[in-house]
Design a protein around this motif. Sequence first.
Motif, PDB file in Angstrom:
ATOM      1  N   GLU A 140      35.687  50.289  31.814  1.00 58.69           N
ATOM      2  CA  GLU A 140      35.044  51.039  33.108  1.00 58.69           C
ATOM      3  C   GLU A 140      33.714  50.217  33.535  1.00 58.69           C
ATOM      4  OE1 GLU A 140      35.944  53.281  35.168  1.00 58.69           O
ATOM      5  OE2 GLU A 140      37.506  54.571  34.026  1.00 58.69           O
ATOM      6  N   ARG A 141      33.045  49.729  32.583  1.00 62.78           N
ATOM      7  CA  ARG A 141      32.028  48.900  32.811  1.00 62.78           C
ATOM      8  C   ARG A 141      32.246  47.692  33.652  1.00 62.78           C
ATOM      9  NH1 ARG A 141      30.424  49.026  27.508  1.00 62.78           N
ATOM     10  NH2 ARG A 141      29.785  51.068  27.193  1.00 62.78           N
ATOM     11  N   ALA A 142      33.538  47.306  33.151  1.00 65.93           N
ATOM     12  CA  ALA A 142      33.939  45.818  33.680  1.00 65.93           C
ATOM     13  C   ALA A 142      34.189  46.283  35.246  1.00 65.93           C
ATOM     14  CB  ALA A 142      34.835  45.085  32.982  1.00 65.93           C
ATOM     15  N   VAL A 143      35.145  47.321  35.486  1.00 67.39           N
ATOM     16  CA  VAL A 143      35.437  47.757  36.586  1.00 67.39           C
ATOM     17  C   VAL A 143      34.294  47.929  37.677  1.00 67.39           C
ATOM     18  CG1 VAL A 143      36.354  49.627  38.081  1.00 67.39           C
ATOM     19  CG2 VAL A 143      37.663  48.742  36.147  1.00 67.39           C
ATOM     20  N   ALA A 144      33.093  48.489  37.068  1.00 63.78           N
ATOM     21  CA  ALA A 144      31.913  48.863  37.910  1.00 63.78           C
ATOM     22  C   ALA A 144      31.485  47.658  38.193  1.00 63.78           C
ATOM     23  CB  ALA A 144      31.185  49.746  37.177  1.00 63.78           C
ATOM     24  N   GLU A 145      31.193  46.805  37.423  1.00 63.66           N
ATOM     25  CA  GLU A 145      30.499  45.281  37.632  1.00 63.66           C
ATOM     26  C   GLU A 145      31.094  44.549  38.557  1.00 63.66           C
ATOM     27  OE1 GLU A 145      28.606  41.857  35.057  1.00 63.66           O
ATOM     28  OE2 GLU A 145      28.443  43.875  34.578  1.00 63.66           O
ATOM     29  N   LEU A 146      32.572  44.489  38.355  1.00 64.66           N
ATOM     30  CA  LEU A 146      33.376  43.520  39.151  1.00 64.66           C
ATOM     31  C   LEU A 146      33.478  44.128  40.642  1.00 64.66           C
ATOM     32  CD1 LEU A 146      35.752  42.105  36.729  1.00 64.66           C
ATOM     33  CD2 LEU A 146      33.825  40.805  37.648  1.00 64.66           C
ATOM     34  N   GLY A 147      33.503  45.528  40.861  1.00 63.06           N
ATOM     35  CA  GLY A 147      33.738  46.336  41.839  1.00 63.06           C
ATOM     36  C   GLY A 147      35.285  46.249  42.114  1.00 63.06           C
ATOM     37  N   TYR A 148      36.088  46.327  40.996  1.00 62.13           N
ATOM     38  CA  TYR A 148      37.476  46.126  40.941  1.00 62.13           C
ATOM     39  C   TYR A 148      38.196  47.628  41.816  1.00 62.13           C
ATOM     40  CZ  TYR A 148      42.246  46.461  39.114  1.00 62.13           C
ATOM     41  OH  TYR A 148      43.667  46.468  39.180  1.00 62.13           O
ATOM     42  N   THR A 149      38.964  47.087  42.553  1.00 64.43           N
ATOM     43  CA  THR A 149      39.705  48.299  43.126  1.00 64.43           C
ATOM     44  C   THR A 149      41.115  48.489  42.884  1.00 64.43           C
ATOM     45  OG1 THR A 149      38.061  47.809  45.174  1.00 64.43           O
ATOM     46  CG2 THR A 149      39.883  49.447  45.594  1.00 64.43           C
ATOM     47  N   PRO A 150      41.579  49.388  42.008  1.00 66.98           N
ATOM     48  CA  PRO A 150      42.915  49.482  41.415  1.00 66.98           C
ATOM     49  C   PRO A 150      43.837  49.730  42.624  1.00 66.98           C
ATOM     50  CG  PRO A 150      41.503  50.873  40.036  1.00 66.98           C
ATOM     51  CD  PRO A 150      40.472  50.477  41.173  1.00 66.98           C
ATOM     52  N   ASN A 151      43.352  50.485  43.780  1.00 63.32           N
ATOM     53  CA  ASN A 151      44.265  50.667  44.835  1.00 63.32           C
ATOM     54  C   ASN A 151      44.964  49.338  45.179  1.00 63.32           C
ATOM     55  OD1 ASN A 151      42.427  52.859  44.863  1.00 63.32           O
ATOM     56  ND2 ASN A 151      42.270  53.068  46.967  1.00 63.32           N
ATOM     57  N   PHE A 152      44.625  48.284  45.035  1.00 65.46           N
ATOM     58  CA  PHE A 152      45.090  47.191  45.504  1.00 65.46           C
ATOM     59  C   PHE A 152      46.342  47.054  44.769  1.00 65.46           C
ATOM     60  CE2 PHE A 152      41.077  45.992  47.481  1.00 65.46           C
ATOM     61  CZ  PHE A 152      41.173  46.334  49.051  1.00 65.46           C
TER      62      PHE A 152
ATOM     63  N   PRO B 200      38.390  41.188  42.698  1.00 66.66           N
ATOM     64  CA  PRO B 200      38.685  40.938  41.698  1.00 66.66           C
ATOM     65  C   PRO B 200      39.911  41.530  41.372  1.00 66.66           C
ATOM     66  CG  PRO B 200      37.116  42.796  41.986  1.00 66.66           C
ATOM     67  CD  PRO B 200      37.354  42.000  43.392  1.00 66.66           C
ATOM     68  N   LYS B 201      40.531  40.654  40.258  1.00 69.11           N
ATOM     69  CA  LYS B 201      42.097  41.210  40.008  1.00 69.11           C
ATOM     70  C   LYS B 201      42.041  41.787  38.598  1.00 69.11           C
ATOM     71  CE  LYS B 201      44.392  37.251  42.238  1.00 69.11           C
ATOM     72  NZ  LYS B 201      42.972  36.317  42.437  1.00 69.11           N
ATOM     73  N   ILE B 202      42.763  42.496  38.119  1.00 68.76           N
ATOM     74  CA  ILE B 202      43.090  43.067  36.878  1.00 68.76           C
ATOM     75  C   ILE B 202      42.680  42.156  35.756  1.00 68.76           C
ATOM     76  CG2 ILE B 202      45.565  42.946  36.640  1.00 68.76           C
ATOM     77  CD1 ILE B 202      45.344  45.720  35.537  1.00 68.76           C
ATOM     78  N   GLU B 203      43.103  40.873  35.865  1.00 65.19           N
ATOM     79  CA  GLU B 203      42.926  39.882  34.659  1.00 65.19           C
ATOM     80  C   GLU B 203      41.205  39.693  34.822  1.00 65.19           C
ATOM     81  OE1 GLU B 203      45.137  39.403  37.310  1.00 65.19           O
ATOM     82  OE2 GLU B 203      47.111  39.322  36.226  1.00 65.19           O
ATOM     83  N   ASP B 204      40.570  39.856  35.735  1.00 70.32           N
ATOM     84  CA  ASP B 204      39.076  39.537  35.800  1.00 70.32           C
ATOM     85  C   ASP B 204      38.599  40.752  35.050  1.00 70.32           C
ATOM     86  OD1 ASP B 204      39.421  37.281  37.347  1.00 70.32           O
ATOM     87  OD2 ASP B 204      39.325  38.545  39.306  1.00 70.32           O
ATOM     88  N   VAL B 205      39.008  41.873  35.338  1.00 67.99           N
ATOM     89  CA  VAL B 205      38.565  43.077  34.421  1.00 67.99           C
ATOM     90  C   VAL B 205      39.018  42.824  32.827  1.00 67.99           C
ATOM     91  CG1 VAL B 205      38.876  45.750  34.173  1.00 67.99           C
ATOM     92  CG2 VAL B 205      38.787  44.686  36.476  1.00 67.99           C
ATOM     93  N   ALA B 206      39.967  42.618  32.594  1.00 69.45           N
ATOM     94  CA  ALA B 206      40.556  42.273  31.392  1.00 69.45           C
ATOM     95  C   ALA B 206      39.570  41.252  30.382  1.00 69.45           C
ATOM     96  CB  ALA B 206      42.195  42.029  31.149  1.00 69.45           C
TER      97      ALA B 206
END
Lengths: 348, 348
Positions: free
Chosen positions: B48-60, B13-19
């Motif tokens: 945070e909820r969106a990050v958790a839901e998508l499994g977004y990894t900011p490391n990338f 998932p990308k930052i755009e997906d989280v947004a």
Amino acid sequence: MNDRNGNRNGTHPKIEDVARLAGVSTATVSRALNATGRVREETRLAVERAVAELGYTPNFGGQALASKRTNTIGAIIPTMENAIFARALQALQETLSESNVTLLVATSHYSPQREEAQLRSLLARGVDGLALIGIYRSEIAYRLLDTRRVPFVILWSDPAQSTHVTIGFDNQAAASDVAERVIAAGHRQIAMISGIRDGNDRAEARVAGVAAAMQAHGLVLPNNWLIEIPYTLDDGEQAARQILTKTPRPTAIVCANDVIAAGVLRAARELDIDVPSQLSVTGFDDIELARAVSPPLSTVHVPHRRIGSTAARLLMDWIITGNRPNSVTFPTAFMARESLQRLEVAVT
Amino acid sequence: MNDRNGNRNGTHPKIEDVARLAGVSTATVSRALNATGRVREETRLAVERAVAELGYTPNFGGQALASKRTNTIGAIIPTMENAIFARALQALQETLSESNVTLLVATSHYSPQREEAQLRSLLARGVDGLALIGIYRSEIAYRLLDTRRVPFVILWSDPAQSTHVTIGFDNQAAASDVAERVIAAGHRQIAMISGIRDGNDRAEARVAGVAAAMQAHGLVLPNNWLIEIPYTLDDGEQAARQILTKTPRPTAIVCANDVIAAGVLRAARELDIDVPSQLSVTGFDDIELARAVSPPLSTVHVPHRRIGSTAARLLMDWIITGNRPNSVTFPTAFMARESLQRLEVAVT
């Protein structure tokens, strides 16, 4: 100390100048200054000496600039295992946390050498400011602080004893006050158990304060009744045993902190010496322990939390405004509890 | 918990997906995740909820990579003012210092909300690893740890109770052992003063341990003899007063830590109840205070320093090798001192 920007010819010294004077490569200078740990101790010292001599300022080489904040504050304390530092550190951290600033912590075990090493390491990380304990450190350490131009505050010492921003109290006056009260209670045979004075201005000031008060009343603190020990319960107990098993015995023992005083209470209990009817004991700090022991300790209340939170506020102000704040002197207060008793009462 | 890398369609998932999911701009997502504090709480939670839901990894997105170490370890403890955490932290810091790694310290005051905020702040700084206390935290907090892929160890809890790397001891068994010894000394009327159990697995386990041992002997812990309080001397004193001024009175009080037990000793002294002849008292932790009070406390020795130094070593190994270490369970030991006495002796 020399001129603050004390390079010899008015131009900014370069890393090459440092390397030449230290007899090493510029890469080695860089490694030594960034504390990456891959430099031999004698090489590092040679580089530090050259840096101090030339007044070299690594900041100009691209290190932490005022505009490039790291939002971290470093603190170097003797040990977290002493409640007084833990309390101050807690308040420091909480106050910094309100500004979203994180606390980096290092400990020195009361060793100026270790403090210097920790200082170098924290500076290499680019902290925005530093909180240090006490006024005694090497000229190299002060020089490092100077050349890196990092705001720093000194905690616990008497602001009157330092040209730096200091948040503390008059240790000597507070200790004098304790001795005055012990003397006013009728005691003449007074012993003192002190912390290690070498390198510790607070320990030094407390002994000086007690000695001065006694002298003002024509009393002397005999050498064998002044014992210096590390600030631990076991050392306090052992020192008290040494004093209390000899004749003559003091009627009061003034202790440089509450932990030592708790050790004295333990020794007295084991020697069947009743406190306070046969022996008065005083502490210093007013940590929780002072009220937990039996009898509760007469001691000096020191506002440890306010020292910590004030350090955080002054550092943040300084970092944000660029204006060096004034030192702050806190009042201390004598807390009269059961462990100090009038000698007349004790004798009857 | 969901699949660790649980994004829905197998792509990162990308930052755009989280947004999009959070209904905010990508700049806001970035601000929220970097804890710069300029984001409203509800917005941050949505992100945070969106990050958790998508499994977004900011490391990338370029944040702390394994290859880009910061040489800092973060620790979030409830408070530095409790000697057990101060001791462990001191050992943690000393051991890290040997590897030239600096310790970042934050405190939570036993609040999961504050721990989560501190966690976010430390992660935003790019720590190489984290030491946390206890197993209870929000799913968001665990998710944050998961997605950032930062090695972390949990201290103080029972490794059997956690799937994460845990360095601790069996709190329940240790507390059961205390109760067994109190019962073996002839006590049947036993009260317990506990820490606040909500959100604290250690406090919970200690009560469970005492209750289980009592139950095994056909004894009950009555509701009015189980009091939950913050871990302070004053609260301990007050709780003991509440128990000891009513009839019937217990013959023993089991305390969840030494600080509470010291408060019980104070209350007993003020109520003229002799410890141990009229009341037995036990503590937990074996901090210096346990031997400073009178009578000295029977308590459970917990190897706080070894917990701290082991945490440092495991984290450094993990960071350097990339291999997750095994959990470590330390033994505890009952320290028999004067505050616990046989009931028969007490009655004669």
